[in-house]
Design a protein around this motif. Structure first.
Motif, PDB file in Angstrom:
ATOM      1  N   GLY A 149      10.786  55.414  66.816  1.00 42.08           N
ATOM      2  CA  GLY A 149      10.181  54.715  68.372  1.00 42.08           C
ATOM      3  C   GLY A 149       8.889  54.233  68.281  1.00 42.08           C
ATOM      4  O   GLY A 149       8.373  53.529  69.296  1.00 42.08           O
ATOM      5  N   GLY A 150       8.081  54.231  66.983  1.00 50.87           N
ATOM      6  CA  GLY A 150       6.775  53.824  67.101  1.00 50.87           C
ATOM      7  C   GLY A 150       6.572  52.082  67.155  1.00 50.87           C
ATOM      8  O   GLY A 150       7.857  51.694  66.590  1.00 50.87           O
ATOM      9  N   VAL A 151       5.615  51.577  67.311  1.00 56.64           N
ATOM     10  CA  VAL A 151       5.552  50.099  67.374  1.00 56.64           C
ATOM     11  C   VAL A 151       5.345  49.566  66.037  1.00 56.64           C
ATOM     12  O   VAL A 151       4.217  49.862  65.513  1.00 56.64           O
ATOM     13  CB  VAL A 151       4.759  49.576  68.328  1.00 56.64           C
ATOM     14  CG1 VAL A 151       4.596  48.146  68.416  1.00 56.64           C
ATOM     15  CG2 VAL A 151       4.888  50.067  69.811  1.00 56.64           C
ATOM     16  N   GLU A 152       6.309  49.000  65.446  1.00 54.03           N
ATOM     17  CA  GLU A 152       6.026  48.473  63.968  1.00 54.03           C
ATOM     18  C   GLU A 152       5.367  47.152  64.268  1.00 54.03           C
ATOM     19  O   GLU A 152       4.487  46.581  63.634  1.00 54.03           O
ATOM     20  CB  GLU A 152       7.424  48.189  63.248  1.00 54.03           C
ATOM     21  CG  GLU A 152       7.408  47.942  61.992  1.00 54.03           C
ATOM     22  CD  GLU A 152       8.844  48.088  61.247  1.00 54.03           C
ATOM     23  OE1 GLU A 152       9.544  49.261  61.361  1.00 54.03           O
ATOM     24  OE2 GLU A 152       9.423  47.071  60.566  1.00 54.03           O
ATOM     25  N   ASP A 153       5.917  46.161  65.197  1.00 48.65           N
ATOM     26  CA  ASP A 153       5.379  45.118  65.610  1.00 48.65           C
ATOM     27  C   ASP A 153       5.701  44.536  66.915  1.00 48.65           C
ATOM     28  O   ASP A 153       6.763  44.772  67.426  1.00 48.65           O
ATOM     29  CB  ASP A 153       5.737  43.828  64.519  1.00 48.65           C
ATOM     30  CG  ASP A 153       5.013  42.580  64.414  1.00 48.65           C
ATOM     31  OD1 ASP A 153       3.680  42.738  65.052  1.00 48.65           O
ATOM     32  OD2 ASP A 153       5.417  41.757  63.950  1.00 48.65           O
ATOM     33  N   VAL A 204       9.315  45.139  67.564  1.00 43.55           N
ATOM     34  CA  VAL A 204      10.017  45.917  66.562  1.00 43.55           C
ATOM     35  C   VAL A 204       9.576  47.357  66.461  1.00 43.55           C
ATOM     36  O   VAL A 204       8.374  47.513  66.312  1.00 43.55           O
ATOM     37  CB  VAL A 204       9.956  45.156  65.148  1.00 43.55           C
ATOM     38  CG1 VAL A 204      10.825  45.743  63.842  1.00 43.55           C
ATOM     39  CG2 VAL A 204      10.394  43.827  65.278  1.00 43.55           C
ATOM     40  N   GLN A 205      10.666  48.258  66.637  1.00 47.59           N
ATOM     41  CA  GLN A 205      10.268  49.650  66.641  1.00 47.59           C
ATOM     42  C   GLN A 205      10.654  50.266  65.179  1.00 47.59           C
ATOM     43  O   GLN A 205      11.828  49.944  64.743  1.00 47.59           O
ATOM     44  CB  GLN A 205      10.888  50.384  67.701  1.00 47.59           C
ATOM     45  CG  GLN A 205      10.385  50.051  69.107  1.00 47.59           C
ATOM     46  CD  GLN A 205      10.809  50.620  70.201  1.00 47.59           C
ATOM     47  OE1 GLN A 205      11.971  50.120  70.436  1.00 47.59           O
ATOM     48  NE2 GLN A 205      10.323  51.816  70.777  1.00 47.59           N
ATOM     49  N   ASP A 206       9.938  51.272  64.779  1.00 49.66           N
ATOM     50  CA  ASP A 206      10.382  52.008  63.736  1.00 49.66           C
ATOM     51  C   ASP A 206      11.273  52.986  64.312  1.00 49.66           C
ATOM     52  O   ASP A 206      11.608  53.193  65.104  1.00 49.66           O
ATOM     53  CB  ASP A 206       9.149  52.704  62.974  1.00 49.66           C
ATOM     54  CG  ASP A 206       8.227  53.409  63.674  1.00 49.66           C
ATOM     55  OD1 ASP A 206       8.927  54.223  64.744  1.00 49.66           O
ATOM     56  OD2 ASP A 206       7.253  53.483  63.459  1.00 49.66           O
ATOM     57  N   ASP A 207      11.768  53.822  63.086  1.00 51.32           N
ATOM     58  CA  ASP A 207      12.755  54.869  63.340  1.00 51.32           C
ATOM     59  C   ASP A 207      12.413  55.677  64.546  1.00 51.32           C
ATOM     60  O   ASP A 207      13.311  56.358  65.145  1.00 51.32           O
ATOM     61  CB  ASP A 207      13.499  55.431  62.141  1.00 51.32           C
ATOM     62  CG  ASP A 207      14.233  54.380  61.117  1.00 51.32           C
ATOM     63  OD1 ASP A 207      14.567  53.342  61.987  1.00 51.32           O
ATOM     64  OD2 ASP A 207      14.074  54.363  60.304  1.00 51.32           O
TER      65      ASP A 207
END
Lengths: 840, 179, 328
Positions: free
Chosen positions: C250-254, C245-248
């Motif tokens: 492109g970072g790794v949210e999970d 799951v990436q944040d807006d």
């Protein structure tokens, strides 16, 4: 014929004088095979038939101390057992290696060696009974490799053989190799290893034995060699040969794996005679792995000299074969790891040393290419290395050294037609070799290799002067032709080949011919479907029978029509005057004419290969009436990050002399590419020991179709095949073999392509990804960029048998047989008495 | 119906024909077809689901008869190689396999034919990749698979009514040699 | 021909009949759905049963419900081929589609079920052999013997978890429903497994896995990479299932990274997940995470390919899986 028929299709440029030969047409066994009507051995059934299972050894080497069958005999449905005592005589395919028992009487030599046979009303019951049999053993030391065999001369696996656990030792020299190498500009010495592998026919071996009321017995079996099975049965059962009938069912694949007489076949016959009722045995897949007779694991040391312009000077080849527990074809296999080294490129001087050792593993034997893919791998990889060392193109290096048509090689093999130049040119052009080789991006590579193979062995397994193949024709007023021939259909299309030969000569259709094949009572002897011999031998025998029939018919028709015999043409189901085609009659009328004139019509044909010029001990292995040639280019994609490799495209050209059925030739080429690829990258007969302090087990690691990796549809590369027709005067219509040859160049071509792709050598097959990674790692550390075996095992081969070459004015004989320890009373494959056991 | 027994008496519908057969509950469809029904066209190469030789169609889907319990198949529509031809008229797949030599030893052929039939029943115009994917569980040791793919494509063309679906000369006679 | 040992066959139609049959004598009763795992094992005589309960006629076990925007339920008796054909799976859980369509061969996928794949017996080249072969090595601790031949000093069995579906489904956070006469319970799929080649499932013998529950696919990207010798048929020698799951930005949210075929259970590459979570999914992060993923893997010499090479491939395949997801 259906509306999709290919019949009549023929590409341009082919022989126009032939009506059927060379075209593509439906195989005679095709319709039965696509409708499920072909009766394979396991499909036979007979009233009162019982089922048999074999209790096999679970120890790799042991003395049998006791066998308890009481519990099994008391079980429901069980009708009988056999042990080694019931069949004391030995058998084996070669006269010099009669070292097998139908059931082991005293010693078991590998996991899977059979000890007891049990029969029951159902296969379920036979299996349960087999499990209830108890065999007590006293374990013996085990041997798992050539090196262990050399280290462990005692106890011997067999009481015969050249020394200790060395079954066979060969050393021979054609010209002075060391002296010649002094003049070489480049000498390469390489060690190679070719892992063993197996045939894996889709059909598991099966046999049904049917006793007859008068004491005779008939066997239906999945065998490639009904004649030799017949011989082994005669010996072990102690019956008159004429009281045993062997019918080879169409084989569901053979590849050499059904060429030996097998324990289960002999046990089934014995059990049937004992019980007076039919007996069936069908092996499980695991048991097929134990029957084996597959490719020998071979270690090789190859030392070759070259001039700086790329000409071959001399070669010294040493091979060591891990033979497994019995002789099988092993003596021949041993010779074959050296014999064909000379028939592709001119090798002026040649020395060959070899040993085959006994080990406690299933026996190795003949697999497609019999003994020759291993040295071919080393040879073609070393040529690639030489080309690089000399700055020459690998294709050009080979073209420079080609054997000439009709040449006699250093080891006295007479080559006939050789289309290898055309083969190389075809794959070089097709693959864009000149533009792309050495120039593809890192990770992508091309590799080239060539090969040659026998079109039938020049000598029979049992020395004799009788034909190798026979055919018989029966013709009558119906216009039907019955063709009787001992040849065995194993999927290669041999039934179609002999039918096509007869149809071509007589100008009739395949559907006019009724075949009766592979029946030792009803058909003339054919030695079997091995060594790519059927097309040339049964084909020529069939042609001779057909020509004789044609002669009888022509004589009658010539009288009736008042036309000179020589002007008659047999074509399109007619016999007519070439000068006036309207003057003629139908085929059926022609046969009726002949039957009227001559009485009952029958003709025979037979074939015996020409004598080869070699006269030294060992000269019997390698001669052939004709040699096929192949060249291939392989393109690979290698991932240098993982070592994973994919063969993307194969260009294969094969000199088949002349196609008999073009569709079948293509099928054989494609099937050979497949099997060669499998040996190059996947398939291996691996064995496993357990920690020695805990267990003496020595087992086949992967005796299943899941774990023995046979490529699927998705593992196949794109294939571009070229059929080269350089007719050989000895071949039927000029035809040579195609069933085995195109397998041979695949493994070295893949290894050479890996080198072109990533610059490292893997000097062994199969090439696993870790080997490529290890070689790349070695390269990165500045070590030799190679993965491969270590040094050849130390072994004193003694004084070689010296045979001057034709160029040296030799006469084909050895000059020092006494010095080389050759006993006068032994030929390579001497005639031995039918009752002789192992040499003791 | 529950078969609560080690022996089963059951009606099997094979190639459209209903047969009443008795067999042990532990016998697979492979055994019952070959031994009780006399339909030996269905082959076996491993009996462990590893080779594809015993493939038959159950309700139209290709399955391995060596791993299907026959007692589970009451009411199912079973098709074997013996049921492919209509009388003496071969199925287009049978025609093309015979014609091209896609059957060499013929032992994997019944399984190949039935798997290919299931593909053609679903897909009118498969790509070569579709054919390879669909047949990837059926091993063949003779052909190198090329003729099988060509035969399936030829049959597919025939089923579509495309009369120009025969393989190119190159596939049958080899590539032309220009040099 | 290899044949099955004799047994009693029950063919119930309702789930109640199944659980009752199972409860009657759990120790010697086995469930058979597709038959592609149990029947070969029984033919080789390393699994046995007095009674087989066939699930073929239990309609309640089949089918896929939901569209991925909320929870999706897959009946454990749904065949792998049906899952491959499912549009919901293709669009909402592409990694599951990749995983399931890589299982065995088309023929086996027509027979095998999702429940069967999740409960697949652990595999080992010393175990998946015939009675006669195992007698030749003196058996192993998974059946009849007392040694683990892969690791003779070990007190546990190291047979390998070889399911392709489980790594991806655990990464997705799937849950499974287990039914018995005692009732039903739902547990995270991850908790179904234990790292022991013999006791590799935590469910009770009288329980049957009936449903697989997939969380909504919203925002979650999935992929599965499989390493094996051939293009078909083979079990994995390595599987990498990743759910991301990436944040807006492109970072790794999970992220969940599960390794298959490297231990006796699907194995979470926790250190790798921790390295990525909350950070950017750049080349350096992927390389470091891939390296960290190698540690929990313990490939041994009990399947195809050299174990040391398979170990090295963990890093390569994890990096490739992450890189491919980044691009989607």
């Amino acid at each position: 014929m259906s509306d999709y028929s290919l019949e009549g299709q023929s590409p341009g440029g082919r022989r126009q004088d032939l009506k059927l030969i060379g075209k593509a047409y439906r195989r005679v066994d095709g319709p039965a095979k696509v409708t499920g009507q072909t009766v394979f051995a396991d499909d036979y059934t007979a009233p009162r038939m019982v089922f048999m299972k074999l209790k096999r050894s679970h120890l790799p080497h042991a003395r049998i101390v006791g066998i308890d069958v009481e519990k099994a005999l008391a079980m429901s449905g069980v009708v009988g057992v056999l042990t080694g005592r019931d069949m004391p005589d030995t058998f084996g395919i070669l006269p010099v290696s009669q070292d097998e028992h139908a059931l082991c009487p005293d010693v078991v030599r590998f996991v899977g060696d059979p000890v007891v046979a049990v029969a029951a009303l159902t296969e379920d019951e036979a299996e349960e009974a087999m499990r209830a049999i108890v065999v007590d053993y006293e374990p013996l030391p085990t041997i798992g490799s050539v090196q262990e065999a050399l280290n462990t001369p005692e106890p011997r696996l067999h009481e015969y053989g050249d020394e200790g656990n060395v079954h066979k030792r060969i050393t021979m020299e054609f010209g002075d190799v060391e002296a010649a190498l002094k003049d070489a500009d480049l000498i390469l010495e390489d060690d190679f290893f070719y892992e063993g592998n197996t045939h894996l026919p889709m059909e598991q071996h099966a046999t049904v034995a049917v006793p007859e009321p008068d004491g005779k017995v008939t066997l239906y079996s999945s065998t490639q060699t009904p004649h030799y099975l017949h011989k082994a049965l005669t010996k072990v059962l102690g019956l008159k040969a004429s009281h045993i009938r062997v019918i080879a069912a169409p084989n569901g694949g053979g590849f050499g794996g059904k060429s030996d007489p097998f324990n289960h076949e002999i046990c089934a016959a014995k059990m049937a005679l004992k019980l007076g009722r039919p007996v069936k045995i069908t092996l499980t897949r695991e048991e097929v792995f134990y029957c084996h007779r597959g490719r020998h694991p071979v270690q090789m040391h190859m030392k070759t000299g070259f001039t700086k312009d790329g000409r071959l000077v001399a070669q010294h080849l040493q091979t060591a074969l891990d033979g497994g527990a019995y002789g099988s074809y092993g003596v021949a296999s041993t010779y074959y790891t050296g014999a064909l080294q000379t028939v592709t490129y001119k090798l002026p001087k040649y020395r060959f040393d070899s040993i085959r050792c006994f080990t406690n593993k299933p026996p190795c034997g003949p697999k497609r290419g019999h003994g020759t893919p291993q040295p071919r791998f080393g040879w073609e990889v070393q040529l690639d290395k030489a080309a690089h060392a000399l700055g020459l193109d690998p294709a050009q290096l080979r073209l420079k050294n080609l054997v000439e048509p009709g040449e006699v090689t250093a080891n006295w093999l007479k080559v006939g037609s050789i289309g290898l130049r055309k083969c190389i040119e075809a794959v070089v052009e097709g693959s864009g070799w000149n533009e792309r080789y050495g120039k593809l991006p890192f990770g992508r590579g091309l590799g080239l290799a060539c090969s040659s193979y026998l079109t039938g062995a020049g000598l029979p397994i049992y020395w004799n002067h009788m034909p190798h193949s026979g055919a018989q024709l029966k013709l009558d007023r119906s216009g039907g032709v019955a063709l009787f021939c001992g040849e065995t259909e194993i999927g290669q299309g041999s039934d179609t080949v002999i039918a096509a030969c007869v149809a071509e000569v007589l100008g009739i259709g395949l559907d006019d011919i009724r075949l009766c094949v592979a029946d030792t009572d009803l058909t003339p002897v054919d030695l079997g479907s091995y060594s790519s011999r059927v097309t040339i031998m049964a084909g020529n025998a069939s042609i001779q029978a057909a020509e004789r029939a044609k002669e009888l018919i022509a004589e009658a028709v010539a009288q009736r029509l008042d036309v000179p015999k020589g002007r008659l043409v047999f074509a399109d189901h007619r016999v007519f005057d070439a000068g006036d085609p309207e003057t003629g009659m139908s085929w059926q009328e022609a046969v009726q004419c002949a039957e009227s004139l001559h009485g009952t019509l029958g003709t025979t044909g037979s074939y015996t290969p020409p004598r080869s010029p070699g006269r030294y001990r060992g000269a019997g292995v390698g001669p052939s009436p004709a040699y096929s040639y192949s060249a291939c280019v392989v393109e690979v994609e290698v991932d240098p990050d993982t070592g994973l490799m994919r063969v993307e495209h194969v260009w294969m050209a094969h000199d088949v002399g002349q196609c008999i059925n073009a569709a079948s030739v293509m099928g054989q080429i494609e099937g050979s590419i497949y099997m060669g690829l499998a040996e190059a990258v996947m398939e291996e007969s691996a064995f496993k020991r357990l920690p020695k302090n805990r267990s003496a087990a020595l087992v086949h690691k992967i005796p299943s179709m899941l774990d023995y990796k046979s490529p699927t549809f998705l593992d196949m590369p794109k294939m571009s095949s070229y059929v080269i027709e350089d007719p050989d005067p000895n071949g039927p219509f000029g035809a040579k073999e195609v069933g085995q040859g195109p397998l041979l160049p695949m493994p070295p071509a893949v290894a050479n392509a890996v080198f072109d792709a990533v610059g490292v050598r893997v000097d062994q097959v199969p090439i696993h990804p870790h080997m490529i990674l290890d070689a790349l790692a070695a390269k990165a550390k500045g070590r030799p960029p190679r993965f491969g075996p270590g040094a050849f095992p130390a072994f004193d081969f003694g004084t070689p048998l010296k045979v001057p070459t034709p160029d040296e004015g030799g006469d084909g004989k050895a000059t020092n047989p006494e010095e080389a320890g050759i006993r006068k009373d032994q030929g390579t494959m001497p005639e031995t008495s039918n009752t002789g056991g192992p040499r003791r | 119906m529950m078969n609560d027994a080690t022996q089963v008496i059951q009606t099997l519908k094979v190639n459209g024909e209903e047969r009443r057969v008795m067999f042990p509950a532990h016998h697979t469809l492979l055994e019952v077809l070959r031994e009780e029904c006399g339909l030996t066209g269905t082959k076996h190469g491993c009996e462990l689901g590893e080779c594809g030789a015993c493939t038959v169609l159950v309700d139209g889907a290709p399955v391995l008869s060596c791993l299907v319990l026959a007692a589970d198949l009451e009411g199912a529509d079973i098709q074997t190689v013996e049921g492919m031809a209509e009388g003496q008229t071969l199925h287009p797949l049978q025609e093309s396999f015979a014609e091209l030599g896609a059957a060499q030893c013929g032992y994997c052929t019944p399984g190949m034919l039935l798997t290919a039939k299931a593909l053609l029943d679903e897909c009118e115009q498969p790509t070569d990749e579709d054919v390879a994917e669909a047949l990837a569980g059926n091993l063949c040791r003779c052909t190198g698979y090329a003729k099988i793919v060509e035969a399936v494509q030829w049959a597919a063309a025939k089923v579509r009514g495309d009369e120009d679906g025969a393989p190119a000369d190159e596939a049958v006679f080899g590539k032309e040699i220009r040099s | 021909m290899m044949r099955l040992p004799s047994f009693r066959l029950l063919s119930p139609r309702s789930m109640d009949d199944v659980t009752v049959a199972l409860a009657d004598d759990p120790a010697s009763t086995r469930l058979v759905a597709g038959g592609t795992d149990l029947l070969p094992n029984m033919k080789r005589r390393h699994q046995s049963a007095k009674t087989l309960v066939s699930l073929r006629r239990v309609e309640a076990l089949r089918g896929i419900q939901g569209d991925g925007s909320s929870e999706v339920r897959i009946g454990a008796g749904t065949t792998l081929a049906e899952i491959c054909r499912s549009d919901v799976v293709k669009s909402a859980y592409p990694g599951l589609h990749e995983a399931v369509s890589s299982i065995a061969s088309p023929l086996l996928r027509n027979m095998g079920t999702l429940g069967g794949n999740l409960c697949l017996d652990t595999r080992c080249s010393y175990y998946n052999q015939t009675e006669e072969w195992r007698e030749a090595i003196g058996y192993c601790m998974k059946e009849c013997g007392d040694v683990c031949w892969v690791a003779p000093g070990s007190s546990r069995c190291w047979a390998t978890s070889s399911t392709d579906a489980a790594p991806l489904l655990v990464a997705l956070g799937a849950r499974v429903k287990l039914d018995s006469v005692r009732g039903s319970r739902v547990i995270p799929l991850e908790d179904l497994y234990a790292d022991d080649g013999i006791a590799y499932l935590t469910k009770e013998r009288d329980e049957i896995l009936t449903e697989v529950l997939l969380p909504s696919s919203d925002k979650t990207k999935t992929t599965y990479l499989k390493l094996r010798r051939r293009g078909s048929i083979d079990f994995p020698v390595l599987g990498v299932g990743v759910a991301l799951v990436q944040d807006d930005a492109g970072g790794v949210e999970d992220v969940s990274i599960l390794l298959g075929a490297v231990r006796s259970q699907p194995t979470r590459a926790k250190a790798a997940e921790d390295r990525l979570r909350g950070g950017a999914l750049d080349d350096d992060a992927i390389a470091e995470a891939a390296q960290l993923a190698r540690k929990p893997a313990a490939p041994l010499e009990n399947t195809d390919f050299l174990a040391r090479w398979r170990g090295a491939m963990v890093e390569k395949f994890v990096a490739r899986a992450l890189t491919s997801l980044r691009g989607r």
